[in-house]
Design a protein around this motif. Structure first.
Motif, short mmCIF file in Angstrom:
data_model
loop_
_atom_site.label_atom_id
_atom_site.label_comp_id
_atom_site.label_asym_id
_atom_site.label_seq_id
_atom_site.Cartn_x
_atom_site.Cartn_y
_atom_site.Cartn_z
N PHE A 1 2.53 14.96 -0.45
CA PHE A 1 3.85 14.51 -0.08
C PHE A 1 4.58 15.63 0.53
N SER A 2 4.37 16.73 0.68
CA SER A 2 5.01 17.88 1.41
C SER A 2 4.54 17.95 2.73
N ARG A 3 3.26 17.46 3.13
CA ARG A 3 2.68 17.32 4.32
C ARG A 3 3.35 15.90 5.09
N GLY B 1 0.73 -1.32 -0.08
CA GLY B 1 0.10 -0.10 -0.01
C GLY B 1 0.67 1.22 0.11
N GLU B 2 0.32 2.33 0.30
CA GLU B 2 0.95 3.70 0.46
C GLU B 2 0.59 4.39 1.83
N ILE B 3 1.55 4.92 2.24
CA ILE B 3 1.52 5.72 3.25
C ILE B 3 1.25 7.59 2.99
N VAL B 4 0.28 7.94 3.55
CA VAL B 4 0.14 9.32 2.96
C VAL B 4 -0.25 10.22 4.16
N ALA B 5 -0.28 11.43 4.02
CA ALA B 5 -0.87 12.43 4.83
C ALA B 5 -1.64 13.50 4.04
N LEU B 6 -2.80 13.76 4.68
CA LEU B 6 -3.82 14.57 3.92
C LEU B 6 -3.70 16.05 4.38
N ASN B 7 -3.94 16.73 3.25
CA ASN B 7 -3.91 18.20 3.39
C ASN B 7 -5.10 18.82 3.69
N GLU B 8 -5.28 20.09 3.95
CA GLU B 8 -6.58 20.71 4.32
C GLU B 8 -7.86 20.40 3.78
#
Length: 663
Positions: free
Chosen positions: A108-110, A95-102
């Motif tokens: 990716f930067s978050r 899978g893929e580890i992600v961080a969500l923006n607002e």
């Protein structure tokens, strides 16, 4: 393999897996394609902007690996803790580890910011594949079989929206535009009946919303501002064993990031300049070992092979420096065919080819996403230019020629063999079709409708060159309004006995006549022995008015200087004079485009010029396929920089004075 053999192979794999300690294994990778593949055999998933992550769960222990096999469990501590809630003996998840923006999109930067701060409690793990479950190897099962088991598995525990099943969508669910509007990265399309294998094949395709890829940091330029760290990063990539320069990026950084990257750069060995020649605007760079990898978003590649409008997205610790090459989109039709062969077992899924390496078959090479047949065929015998060199030239100048030819009815000079042989002036597409990104446009001509060809991008351009096209002759109007021209052209076609100084004077005189009427004009070579003066205009008058006006100018010049100019196309009357050809200004009439190669010995190119270059020393024959690249690289400014921004039109009183009616 029949069903019985297939089941036996699965049982053997499962038996081999039981009792063995699970380890990292090579990931399946997607091939970059130019469009979403159609058909019910494909399903589609959201492409996330994060870190690809393989998770091994064995005897209650969770280990999370980067795509290159690095143990990043500590980075994803909160996700690893949550995965222990699964009541299983063992498993391997992809899978893929992600961080969500607002806005709820993966950023990716978050993600980088969260990891740099040592936080993982806000991260999410989107899981899209299941390789092993309770000792059974599932990689030989179809994608939909594996995903059904994965969905059931993830539903068995409450992960509080931190471990999420990545859903897929069936055909006709073309949500790529919607994802792009949400600033998502793109789509991953997968063959529903494909098995899982390591390496890069064609059963997984990725289609991106934006141009974005990894580059090597090969150096940096110093900043004049104290504490900034650096002004810009210098970028490169590998073309086989050769390091190529890709430009520089100076945006996308904040203060902390600048200092962090500078600290990493200072730890690298400083080396001598790794490139023999660089553009003058690069400035003095500090060159370092190419070990750091970063991700950059950009709008396009320039003809000189540099990034246009690049923006830094972050460092990539999960990518090997030696694997960084230039991404090339594969035509989706070719990818679909290759995927079908992989599924049928006719071709094994291969390892990832180097992104910059050409795709080769016995007599075919890939250039810019188009397969080029007979690449070694000599097209220009007098100078030894091959078909491959011709296609590569058009790929290199695509950004320059396309604004002059896209979305216009288009004609070609086609050469099946070489320019010394048979040639065709091609106005219409063949009934068999088969050309990538070449469309048919219906144009009303003399109370009937005719089908002309049209392109809108580089794939269409290269497809027509592969088809044998050498010269590109666009209409002076766009396809959406073919009866309303947006440019006028004066073609100065000299008789062989006409003095060259007279050609120079003729172009200058047309410029001055246009200037007196409030019109700015532009100069280019024809690619042959003459010159073109081109005047962009607003789409206000029809062809009869524009043809009448250009004819009046030509006839006036011929009347004023009858020993120099003629407005009659008769070659018998042209001896020693210059034909001011106004006949290019009519419905269905064309002229060679700026940057078009001419299908003549010498491989001349119709080249935009500065007006200051209009001197007796000008030699149009100096501008050829072999020399134009050097000219373009040395230019600091574009001689036609204002061409597409001008808003000018013939004044009504001028047409009235000439008794010209717009009919």
């Amino acid at each position: 393999m029949d069903d019985q053999g297939y089941r036996a192979a699965r049982a053997k794999a499962a038996k081999a897996t039981k009792g063995a300690k699970l380890q990292f294994r090579e990931l399946e990778l997607a091939t970059l394609a130019d469009a979403v593949p159609p058909g019910p055999e494909w399903v589609h998933e959201v492409k996330f902007d994060g870190y690809r992550t393989l998770t091994v769960i064995d005897a209650g222990q969770v280990t999370m690996y980067s795509r290159s096999g690095l143990d990043w469990t500590a980075k994803y501590a909160d996700i690893a803790r949550r995965l222990k809630a699964l009541k299983i003996d063992n498993a391997i998840l992809d899978g893929e580890i992600v961080a969500l923006n607002e806005h709820g999109a993966s950023s990716f930067s978050r993600l980088k910011a969260e990891l740099m701060a040592g936080r993982s409690d806000e991260l999410q793990y989107y899981v899209f594949d299941l390789l092993i479950l309770n000792g059974e190897d599932l990689t030989g099962q179809t994608l939909l079989e594996r995903k059904a088991k994965l969905e059931t598995l993830l539903a068995s525990a409450d992960f509080e929206n931190h471990v999420i099943y990545s859903e897929h969508f069936a055909e006709n669910a073309n949500f790529l535009p919607h994802l792009c509007n949400l600033d998502m990265e793109g789509i991953i399309s997968k063959r529903a009946d494909s098995t899982y294998h390591g390496g890069r094949g064609k059963t997984w395709l990725k289609v991106k919303c934006h141009k974005r890829q990894e580059f090597l940091i090969v150096g940096f330029t110093e900043s004049t501002h104290a504490g900034r760290g650096f002004r810009s990063l210098l970028l490169g990539y590998y073309d086989g064993p050769t390091l190529k320069f890709a430009g520089k990026v100076g945006t996308g950084f904040n203060g902390d990031l600048l200092q962090d990257i500078r600290a990493k750069l200072d730890k690298l060995k400083v080396i001598s300049k790794p490139f023999s020649k660089l553009p003058p605007d690069v400035g003095r760079g500090i060159w370092v070992e190419p070990k750091l990898v970063c991700e950059v978003e950009f709008t396009e590649w320039t003809p000189e092979g540099r990034l246009r409008h690049p923006s830094f997205q972050g460092l990539r610790e999960d990518k090997s420096a030696k694997a960084i090459g230039r991404d090339t989109e594969m035509p989706v039709k070719a990818a679909v065919k290759a995927a079908a062969k992989e599924v049928r077992g006719e071709t094994p899924p291969g390892k990832q080819r180097h992104p910059s390496a050409p795709l080769k078959t016995p007599d075919r090479i890939d250039v810019g996403g188009i397969g080029i047949s007979h690449p070694d065929r000599i097209v220009f015998p007098d100078v030894g230019i091959t078909k491959l060199q011709l296609v590569q030239f058009y790929e290199s100048i695509a950004e320059r020629i396309l604004p002059h030819i896209v979305n216009r009815p288009l004609s070609l000079v086609r050469v099946p063999d070489n320019v010394d042989g048979q040639q065709f002036f091609q106005r219409h597409l063949p009934e068999r079709g088969g050309l990538h990104n070449v469309q048919v446009v219906n144009v009303p001509v003399k109370e009937r409708t005719e089908d002309y060809m049209q392109i809108s991008d580089k794939l269409g351009l290269l497809s027509l060159v592969q088809w044998g096209g050498i010269e590109f002759h666009p209409w002076g109007s766009h396809s959406d309004a073919p009866t309303l021209p947006d440019r006028m052209i004066f073609d100065l076609d000299p008789d062989p006995e006409a003095p060259w100084d007279n050609v120079i004077d003729g172009a200058a005189e047309i410029r001055e006549r246009m200037r007196e009427l409030g019109l700015t004009s532009f100069l280019k070579t024809t690619g042959g022995k003459g010159l073109h003066v081109v005047v962009p205009i607003e789409r206000k008058y029809g062809w009869p008015a524009i043809k009448g006006f250009t004819r009046a100018i030509a006839e006036s010049m011929a009347q004023d200087s009858p020993t120099r100019y003629i407005a009659n196309m008769s070659k018998a009357k042209r001896k020693g004079r210059i034909f001011i050809d106004y006949l290019r200004n009519d419905l269905t009439s064309t002229a060679a485009s700026a940057f078009s190669v001419r299908a003549r010995p010498g491989a001349g190119v119709s080249t935009p010029l500065f007006w200051r270059e209009l001197t007796p020393s000008l030699r149009p024959g100096d501008y050829t396929l072999l020399t134009l690249g050097k000219r373009l690289k040395s230019q600091r400014t574009d001689p036609w920089a204002d061409y597409f921004d001008l808003e000018q039109s013939l004044r009504p009183e001028i047409l009235n004075a000439l008794n010209i009616k717009d009919i």
